[in-house]
Structure formats: structure tokens, C-alpha cells
Design an enzyme around this catalytic site. Sequence first.
Site, PDB file in Angstrom:
ATOM      1  CG  ASP A   1      -2.135   0.807   1.054  1.00 42.20           C
ATOM      2  OD1 ASP A   1      -2.763   1.150   2.056  1.00 42.20           O
ATOM      3  OD2 ASP A   1      -2.472   1.105  -0.102  1.00 42.20           O
TER       4      ASP A   1
ATOM      5  CG  ASP B   1      -8.085   1.281   3.899  1.00 46.43           C
ATOM      6  OD1 ASP B   1      -8.373   2.417   3.493  1.00 46.43           O
ATOM      7  OD2 ASP B   1      -7.043   0.686   3.597  1.00 46.43           O
TER       8      ASP B   1
END
Lengths: 250, 405
Positions: B198, B326
Site C-alpha cells: 500500500d 481498509d
Amino acid sequence: MTVAAGIGYALVALGPSLSLFVSVISRKPFLILTVLSSTLLWLVSLIILSGLWRPFLPLKANVWWPYALLVVTSVCFQEGLRFLFWKVYKRLEDVLDSFADRISRPRLFLTDKLQIALAGGLGHGVAHAVFFCLSLLTPAFGPATFYVERCSKVPFFLISAIIGLAFVTIHTFSMVIAFEGYAKGNRVDQVIVPVIHLAAGMLTLVNFASEGCVIGVPLLYLVASLTLVHCGKMVWQRLLETRNQSSASG
Amino acid sequence: MDRNQRPRSLLDSLGEELIAILTPVSICMFTVVLLVCILNSDPSSSSASFSSIATAAYAESDSDSSWDKFVGAFLNSLVFVAAITVATFVLVLLFYLRCVKFLKFYMGFSAFIVLGNLGGEILVLLIDRFRFPIDCITFLILLVNFSVVGVFAVFMSKFSILITQGYLVWIGVLVAYFFTLLPEWTTWVLLVALALYDIAAVLLPVGPLRLLVEMAISRDEDIPALVYEARPVIRNDSRLVQRRVWRERRASQNDNNDIENTANRNEVGRVVRSIDVEEEHVGSSERAEISVPLIDRRPDQAENSETFLEGIGLGSSGAIKLGLGDFIFYSVLVGRAAMYDLMTVYACYLAIIAGLGITLMLLSVYQKALPALPVSIMLGVVFYFLARLLLEVFVAQCSSNLVMF
């Protein structure tokens, strides 16, 4: 013993804090953030303490003085952190006041400050209840129960929930006393909070005696109610003072 | 005695947006922990294993040594991260070629598959666990209806916001539960690998997510993705009312009517509060709002957007968006912690919330899209191992002797 009993034990320890949360704290998002950050602070202090004590664990079963040492070191560490927490809060209060000035809103009222202190204390109390009581409650949801030899009249889960409730009260309200004490420079209030915390911790050592919890737990509740009364008196006095001030000037 | 109403204090509305994004994250984590506790409490039924691309390289078994497990987990995560990278680059390519309709269709299709297939599996497991009497046909009808409504909620923009948010959280719960069925070492190494990916994907100039965000900003379109948007709330006679008008006005002012929703559900999410995009939208909505008398404007706060408190995410303009990826990976972490003990769950939950708070603070300092996974996942993993190794012994030792402080 069953799901019902498990939820019952959890509510014994956390019921009053849940109602405090729903009625006072959940209305203001900032207070929810305060609760979360003070819970995190308590958890971090507990992790540091367990890291320090890890080489010495497991302690011998029937000797009580290592536990006394453990309690004393832990309480001192946590009281030190409480002072740091107050310093951070002071800084935040200044920032909030200048923000309020900038957007032409009123500055923080006394009740706001008391509510923030209450939220901080509630965070500590909830963290105590969660880590010392709730996290060991998982077997209570099953079909059986568990007794400790030292306190054989009451299931372990129930007695730890009752002790947890006393500590939640102590933590919640001693934070209010401490913040007011630091803000006003009042020595009595500043000293009484660590003393209460230490006394409460030491009283749990009484549980080491056989059937000691019969004496220990009521004394603990005495300390908790003393905290509650002292906090109530102090807050009442402050509110009367402020009202007299504003009616004298207004 | 207060003769007039007490003036609204500063504390009444500070930090609303943060809570608006923390609540669904907490609900998602709580639901996953609940599912893990209910469905995994019966050890005989733990044969449900999840073979997916994440276990393609190595299937963990109990008899391997630690080093073997670690190497196997590492290979698994490499494969998974590679697959995600390829998929994200394909997504970027499609977005570049303006195949928006295809992306929207694909997103609706994947939402349907998740809700129907994974949701159906979970519901069957729950029915089995609770011995709930229901027949196949009723179940099928209910499931298909539920999934179709979910696809519309995620797909179309004119749905009730609460239902859309509920469906997004439910999709996150479903995917997260299935990821917790991965073997243990693979899960932890995979989480760390995804956190690193990420960072790379969002911050490196060649990262696919950064390209995506830049393209979306330059074209003034919404990023085609499953994103959870915490709607700004306004006060209407001292009650909190969520501002629907904002979205509808924007819909009518845009030529292309794709507001949100499309894409790859495997896309790893990031927090987007790109002020360029948001300011334009806030600006256009304010023009529109002047003609709507019922909406209570707060012009003074909308303009002071550079104060320090705005900086730490406690301001009041714009909405915070959090990608569904997330939600999923936070819940995977907490779900995996729940498989060990509840103490680790609490520790990881607090760590993840702290990480999310830190990320939001950084977001308002840097004012550009930031990866939401790394800080939370790293804190969560650290707290998990600290709790498991240090905390548990300490607390169990104290509590079982009824010594507390």
C-alpha cells in the site's frame, strides 16, 4: 455458565460505565475520542509494566510480597502517566481555546473541562475492566464455571467483575479530582489521588488470605465510595463558585 | 438559573467526522469478531478452509517447522501481492481508456457475487450452527433479493445513505471473514506485505493507486471503487441531519453520472481527502445550497479550513472517504486476533483505531491521498505480539490471585 451469565458478568463490571457513556459521552464526539485515547494510554502503560515484570513471572503462588512490589511499581508508573496525561490535556485546552477564539465561539466552559476529565477517567476505568475482567470472561460463556480456592464462595468471574466495578469507579472519578487538583494547584487533591489508587491496589492484596475477599472487597467499595463522595463535593463546590462569580459579575 | 439557552459549546461538534468514520470501522470489526467467535467455537467444524490465490504457493500444515511455515507464508503473500498489483494496473488501464461503464458493471457484478456467494455460505454456516429451520426455496429467494438490493445500493447513487453504508460494511464483513480462514502464518505475513504494498502503490510515482488518484483529480471524476464515504452532518434544529442535498446537486451538475462505485473489490483502499476534489465539490454544493432554505449552513467554519484542528481531522468541511479494502484488512487482523484470545482483540482494536487517527492527522498535514493500511496494520501486528507474549501472562497472573490495580 451460559451466554446469559457471561453477559451478566460483563454488565456487572461495565454497566455503570456503559450508561455513563450513552448518556454523557456519546453526545459529544470529542469526548468519545478522549475515552479512546485514554484507554489506549492505559493499555500502553500496562504493556510496558508487563514488559518490565516479564522476566520475574510466574511468581510463586503463596508469597504475597512480590505482588505488593508489583502493585506499588505499577501504581507509581500509572500515576506518573496520569500527570503526563494532564500536561497533554493542558496543551490541548490552550489549542482549543485559541481555536474557539478564532471562530468566535465561547471558550471551554467549566462543565466542558469536567466532562473531558470524566471521559479520560472513564477511558482508564473501561480499560481496567476490559483487560482485568472481560478478557478472562471467555470461559464464562461456556457450560461451566470456575472457583478460586482463596475465595471459594463466589465464582471467580463474579468476584473479578465486582472488583472491576469498584476500580472503574475509582479510576473514573479520581481523574476528575486529579485534573481539578492540578488545575487549581490544590495539594490535597493532587496527593489524594495516588493515595487512593495505592490503597485500592493494596487492599486487593488482602485477597491473598484465605477467604480474604470477604473483608477485602467491602473495604475496596468503601474506598470507591469515598472517591465518589469527594469528587461530588469538589465538583459541587466548583460549580457553586463559578455560578457566584458569574452572577456577581453579570 | 439559566434564563436563556446555554450557548452551544465548542465541544458539541468537534470531531464529528472522525467519529463518523470510526463507527463503521468499529461495527465491521465487531461483526467479524462475533462471527469468528460463533462459527469457530466448534472445533470439529473448522475443516472449512479457504483455498484461494493466497494459498496457491504453499498450503500450511501443522507439522511443518516454523521456518518452513514462514517461507511458505512469504511465498503465498508474494503471489497474492503480485496478483493484486496486476489487477490494479489493469484497473488503471481501463480507467485511462475511459471504460467506465465496464468498470461499473464489473463492480456491480462482484458485489453480487460477494453478497450472494460468500453471504450465502456464511448464512448456511450460521443456520447450521443455530439449527434454524428454514427451507431451501425461502432461503434462496431471500438471498437473491438481499443481494440484488445490495447491488443497487452500491451501484446507484440515489439510494438511502444508511442502506448503502450498511451494505458496504456487510460486504467488508463477508470478505474479511473469509480471509480469516487462511492459515495463521500466511495471514500475518500477508497483512504486513499488503501494508508495504500500500505504501508503494500510493506514494511511489509509478504506483498504480497514485496514478489512479491523479487521473481522477485531473478529470474531476470520482475514483471508480468501493469506497465508504462518511457523510458530513449538519445540525437542523439541534438534531443531526445527514446532508443528502450535497450529493444530488452534484449529480445534477455533472455530465457523467457515475458518482462512485465501480471496480475491483480487491483493490487495496486508501484514504482520499484530496482537497482539490473536495473543495470543488464543497464549492459547488455551497452555490447550490444558497437556494435551499432548510439546510443550515455553517459558513464560518467552512472557510476556516486551515486551522490546526482542521489539521488534525477535527474540522468540518468535506467528507472522509475510506476504501473498503481498509475495512477488510483491519477486520482480518482483528478476526485473526480473536482466534487466539479476546485480550489480543482489544489490544489490536485500540491499536488500529490509534493508527487510523494518526493516518487522518497525517492526511490533513500532507493534503493528498495517503495509504490507510500501513500505520494501523503495523501498530496492530506489534500490539498483537506484545499482548500475546507479555500482557497475557502478566494479567492472568494478577487476576487469578485477585490482585488488581
